[in-house]
Write a protein that holds these residues in place. Structure first.
Motif, PDB file in Angstrom:
ATOM      1  N   ILE A 106      37.883 -55.906   7.817  1.00 38.83           N
ATOM      2  CA  ILE A 106      38.855 -55.144   8.611  1.00 38.83           C
ATOM      3  C   ILE A 106      40.265 -55.667   8.323  1.00 38.83           C
ATOM      4  O   ILE A 106      41.213 -54.893   8.171  1.00 38.83           O
ATOM      5  CB  ILE A 106      38.525 -55.230  10.112  1.00 38.83           C
ATOM      6  N   ALA A 107      40.401 -56.996   8.246  1.00 36.32           N
ATOM      7  CA  ALA A 107      41.713 -57.599   7.961  1.00 36.32           C
ATOM      8  C   ALA A 107      42.235 -57.155   6.597  1.00 36.32           C
ATOM      9  O   ALA A 107      43.435 -56.929   6.427  1.00 36.32           O
ATOM     10  CB  ALA A 107      41.623 -59.120   8.039  1.00 36.32           C
ATOM     11  N   ALA A 108      41.362 -57.013   5.619  1.00 29.85           N
ATOM     12  CA  ALA A 108      41.795 -56.546   4.291  1.00 29.85           C
ATOM     13  C   ALA A 108      42.381 -55.149   4.378  1.00 29.85           C
ATOM     14  O   ALA A 108      43.356 -54.835   3.697  1.00 29.85           O
ATOM     15  CB  ALA A 108      40.623 -56.580   3.315  1.00 29.85           C
ATOM     16  N   GLY A 149      53.793 -55.787   5.835  1.00 31.86           N
ATOM     17  CA  GLY A 149      53.287 -54.569   6.456  1.00 31.86           C
ATOM     18  C   GLY A 149      51.936 -54.717   7.128  1.00 31.86           C
ATOM     19  O   GLY A 149      51.303 -53.716   7.467  1.00 31.86           O
ATOM     20  N   ALA A 150      51.473 -55.953   7.328  1.00 36.15           N
ATOM     21  CA  ALA A 150      50.157 -56.170   7.937  1.00 36.15           C
ATOM     22  C   ALA A 150      50.124 -55.614   9.358  1.00 36.15           C
ATOM     23  O   ALA A 150      51.049 -55.816  10.134  1.00 36.15           O
ATOM     24  CB  ALA A 150      49.833 -57.662   7.962  1.00 36.15           C
ATOM     25  N   ALA A 151      49.064 -54.896   9.656  1.00 35.96           N
ATOM     26  CA  ALA A 151      48.871 -54.336  10.997  1.00 35.96           C
ATOM     27  C   ALA A 151      47.393 -53.994  11.156  1.00 35.96           C
ATOM     28  O   ALA A 151      46.817 -53.297  10.318  1.00 35.96           O
ATOM     29  CB  ALA A 151      49.716 -53.090  11.200  1.00 35.96           C
ATOM     30  N   TRP A 152      46.792 -54.507  12.228  1.00 45.43           N
ATOM     31  CA  TRP A 152      45.395 -54.175  12.497  1.00 45.43           C
ATOM     32  C   TRP A 152      45.272 -52.659  12.667  1.00 45.43           C
ATOM     33  O   TRP A 152      46.150 -52.025  13.255  1.00 45.43           O
ATOM     34  CB  TRP A 152      44.912 -54.863  13.764  1.00 45.43           C
ATOM     35  N   PRO A 153      44.172 -52.074  12.185  1.00 45.76           N
ATOM     36  CA  PRO A 153      44.006 -50.628  12.363  1.00 45.76           C
ATOM     37  C   PRO A 153      43.795 -50.275  13.839  1.00 45.76           C
ATOM     38  O   PRO A 153      43.193 -51.045  14.591  1.00 45.76           O
ATOM     39  CB  PRO A 153      42.765 -50.306  11.528  1.00 45.76           C
ATOM     40  N   ALA A 154      44.276 -49.114  14.239  1.00 44.81           N
ATOM     41  CA  ALA A 154      44.112 -48.661  15.622  1.00 44.81           C
ATOM     42  C   ALA A 154      42.639 -48.569  15.993  1.00 44.81           C
ATOM     43  O   ALA A 154      42.273 -48.763  17.158  1.00 44.81           O
ATOM     44  CB  ALA A 154      44.799 -47.310  15.807  1.00 44.81           C
ATOM     45  N   SER A 155      41.780 -48.315  15.010  1.00 46.05           N
ATOM     46  CA  SER A 155      40.348 -48.212  15.298  1.00 46.05           C
ATOM     47  C   SER A 155      39.767 -49.549  15.769  1.00 46.05           C
ATOM     48  O   SER A 155      38.788 -49.571  16.513  1.00 46.05           O
ATOM     49  CB  SER A 155      39.587 -47.713  14.063  1.00 46.05           C
ATOM     50  N   HIS A 158      36.516 -45.587   9.593  1.00 44.08           N
ATOM     51  CA  HIS A 158      36.751 -46.423  10.774  1.00 44.08           C
ATOM     52  C   HIS A 158      35.475 -47.115  11.256  1.00 44.08           C
ATOM     53  O   HIS A 158      35.421 -47.584  12.389  1.00 44.08           O
ATOM     54  CB  HIS A 158      37.336 -45.573  11.905  1.00 44.08           C
ATOM     55  N   VAL A 159      34.461 -47.185  10.411  1.00 40.56           N
ATOM     56  CA  VAL A 159      33.172 -47.708  10.849  1.00 40.56           C
ATOM     57  C   VAL A 159      33.160 -49.233  10.982  1.00 40.56           C
ATOM     58  O   VAL A 159      32.403 -49.777  11.776  1.00 40.56           O
ATOM     59  CB  VAL A 159      32.040 -47.212   9.917  1.00 40.56           C
ATOM     60  N   SER A 174      56.587 -58.815  15.292  1.00 40.09           N
ATOM     61  CA  SER A 174      55.849 -57.643  14.825  1.00 40.09           C
ATOM     62  C   SER A 174      54.612 -58.015  14.016  1.00 40.09           C
ATOM     63  O   SER A 174      53.861 -57.137  13.599  1.00 40.09           O
ATOM     64  CB  SER A 174      56.772 -56.758  13.978  1.00 40.09           C
ATOM     65  N   ALA A 175      54.382 -59.310  13.800  1.00 42.63           N
ATOM     66  CA  ALA A 175      53.217 -59.759  13.037  1.00 42.63           C
ATOM     67  C   ALA A 175      51.944 -59.599  13.872  1.00 42.63           C
ATOM     68  O   ALA A 175      51.965 -59.792  15.074  1.00 42.63           O
ATOM     69  CB  ALA A 175      53.381 -61.214  12.623  1.00 42.63           C
ATOM     70  N   PRO A 176      50.849 -59.235  13.224  1.00 44.56           N
ATOM     71  CA  PRO A 176      49.611 -59.122  13.989  1.00 44.56           C
ATOM     72  C   PRO A 176      49.104 -60.497  14.404  1.00 44.56           C
ATOM     73  O   PRO A 176      49.340 -61.494  13.742  1.00 44.56           O
ATOM     74  CB  PRO A 176      48.641 -58.466  12.987  1.00 44.56           C
ATOM     75  N   GLY A 177      48.402 -60.535  15.526  1.00 43.95           N
ATOM     76  CA  GLY A 177      47.750 -61.764  15.961  1.00 43.95           C
ATOM     77  C   GLY A 177      46.379 -61.849  15.322  1.00 43.95           C
ATOM     78  O   GLY A 177      45.888 -60.892  14.727  1.00 43.95           O
ATOM     79  N   PRO A 178      45.718 -62.987  15.445  1.00 48.45           N
ATOM     80  CA  PRO A 178      44.405 -63.139  14.836  1.00 48.45           C
ATOM     81  C   PRO A 178      43.309 -62.443  15.633  1.00 48.45           C
ATOM     82  O   PRO A 178      43.406 -62.264  16.846  1.00 48.45           O
ATOM     83  CB  PRO A 178      44.187 -64.652  14.830  1.00 48.45           C
ATOM     84  N   LEU A 179      42.275 -62.042  14.937  1.00 46.86           N
ATOM     85  CA  LEU A 179      41.032 -61.596  15.551  1.00 46.86           C
ATOM     86  C   LEU A 179      40.246 -62.879  15.839  1.00 46.86           C
ATOM     87  O   LEU A 179      40.003 -63.671  14.926  1.00 46.86           O
ATOM     88  CB  LEU A 179      40.259 -60.679  14.607  1.00 46.86           C
ATOM     89  N   ILE A 180      39.886 -63.100  17.086  1.00 46.58           N
ATOM     90  CA  ILE A 180      39.148 -64.289  17.488  1.00 46.58           C
ATOM     91  C   ILE A 180      37.701 -63.906  17.750  1.00 46.58           C
ATOM     92  O   ILE A 180      37.424 -62.967  18.497  1.00 46.58           O
ATOM     93  CB  ILE A 180      39.753 -64.917  18.779  1.00 46.58           C
ATOM     94  N   LEU A 181      36.786 -64.640  17.140  1.00 48.70           N
ATOM     95  CA  LEU A 181      35.351 -64.436  17.351  1.00 48.70           C
ATOM     96  C   LEU A 181      34.809 -65.714  18.002  1.00 48.70           C
ATOM     97  O   LEU A 181      34.881 -66.797  17.394  1.00 48.70           O
ATOM     98  CB  LEU A 181      34.649 -64.184  16.031  1.00 48.70           C
ATOM     99  N   SER A 182      34.293 -65.591  19.222  1.00 50.49           N
ATOM    100  CA  SER A 182      33.820 -66.755  19.970  1.00 50.49           C
ATOM    101  C   SER A 182      32.354 -66.615  20.319  1.00 50.49           C
ATOM    102  O   SER A 182      31.948 -65.613  20.923  1.00 50.49           O
ATOM    103  CB  SER A 182      34.615 -66.909  21.272  1.00 50.49           C
ATOM    104  N   ALA A 183      31.563 -67.620  19.956  1.00 49.21           N
ATOM    105  CA  ALA A 183      30.158 -67.641  20.351  1.00 49.21           C
ATOM    106  C   ALA A 183      30.074 -67.931  21.833  1.00 49.21           C
ATOM    107  O   ALA A 183      30.811 -68.782  22.353  1.00 49.21           O
ATOM    108  CB  ALA A 183      29.413 -68.698  19.557  1.00 49.21           C
TER     109      ALA A 183
END
Length: 196
Positions: free
Chosen positions: A112-114, A140-146, A161-162, A186-195
């Motif tokens: 998704i980040a790519a 121009g990095a921006a997380w997709p709205a999906s 968008h899957v 305007s920079a995107p924040g990280p996607l955090i994955l927590s167990a």
């Protein structure tokens, strides 16, 4: 979104991801008849390698198996699938071998980040066996709205968008909590994955 729709979207996505290298291979086959075997053979080899790398990534992400992975293994799998060098994976910040479920979630998050890097850049992965952070870093990095829609529980359809929908389904089934952190300016924040 029904399971069937999700599977159809995933299949559409896989077909889309595999179509570009396959088209290159088919064009090279046309050239073989035109007496350009050396050049065509190189295009065929490059296309076949890209196809193999993408299949390996998809098999790891969606195949249900896999193995615990460390940062270099994750980066090698991603970089192989992201042929052309437009996007690179930087996973030296991952301080541990991560379990299979977390590795699959990290790979999906990185995919998704790519897509969040329209002009190319780097996907940075950091964390440990219990928590990982994934950040698209480039102009121009921006997380997709999906992604934000999927994380908030909205149905997001369509093969383009899957990936966010798959991430939410995978993390929900494996006890991993996905969340987006705020970025600076305007920079995107990280996607955090927590167990959990």
């Amino acid at each position: 979104m029904t399971t069937l729709t999700l599977l159809e979207d995933a299949c559409g996505r896989v077909c889309h991801d595999l179509s570009t290298p396959l088209a290159g291979m088919m064009a090279a086959l046309d050239y073989l008849g035109a007496d350009a075997a050396g050049e065509a053979a190189a295009v065929l080899r490059e296309g076949a390698a890209a196809l193999q790398a993408r299949l390996r990534l998809w098999r790891t992400v969606a195949g249900g198996g896999g193995e615990p992975m460390d940062g270099p293994m994750l980066a090698a799998l991603l970089d192989g699938a992201w042929s052309g060098g437009r996007v690179l994976a930087e996973a030296s910040g991952l301080a541990a071998v991560v379990p299979v479920a977390m590795a699959r979630a990290v790979l999906l998050g990185a995919m998704i980040a790519a897509e969040a890097l329209p002009r190319g850049g780097e996907v940075r992965i950091a964390g440990d066996a219990r928590q990982a952070a994934i950040l698209p870093d480039g102009r121009g990095a921006a997380w997709p709205a999906s992604l934000t829609a999927s994380l908030s529980g909205q149905d997001v359809g369509g093969s383009r968008h899957v990936l966010p929908t798959l991430l939410v389904a995978l993390t929900g089934a494996t006890g991993i909590r996905p969340a987006l952190a705020l970025g600076a300016g305007s920079a995107p924040g990280p996607l955090i994955l927590s167990a959990t």
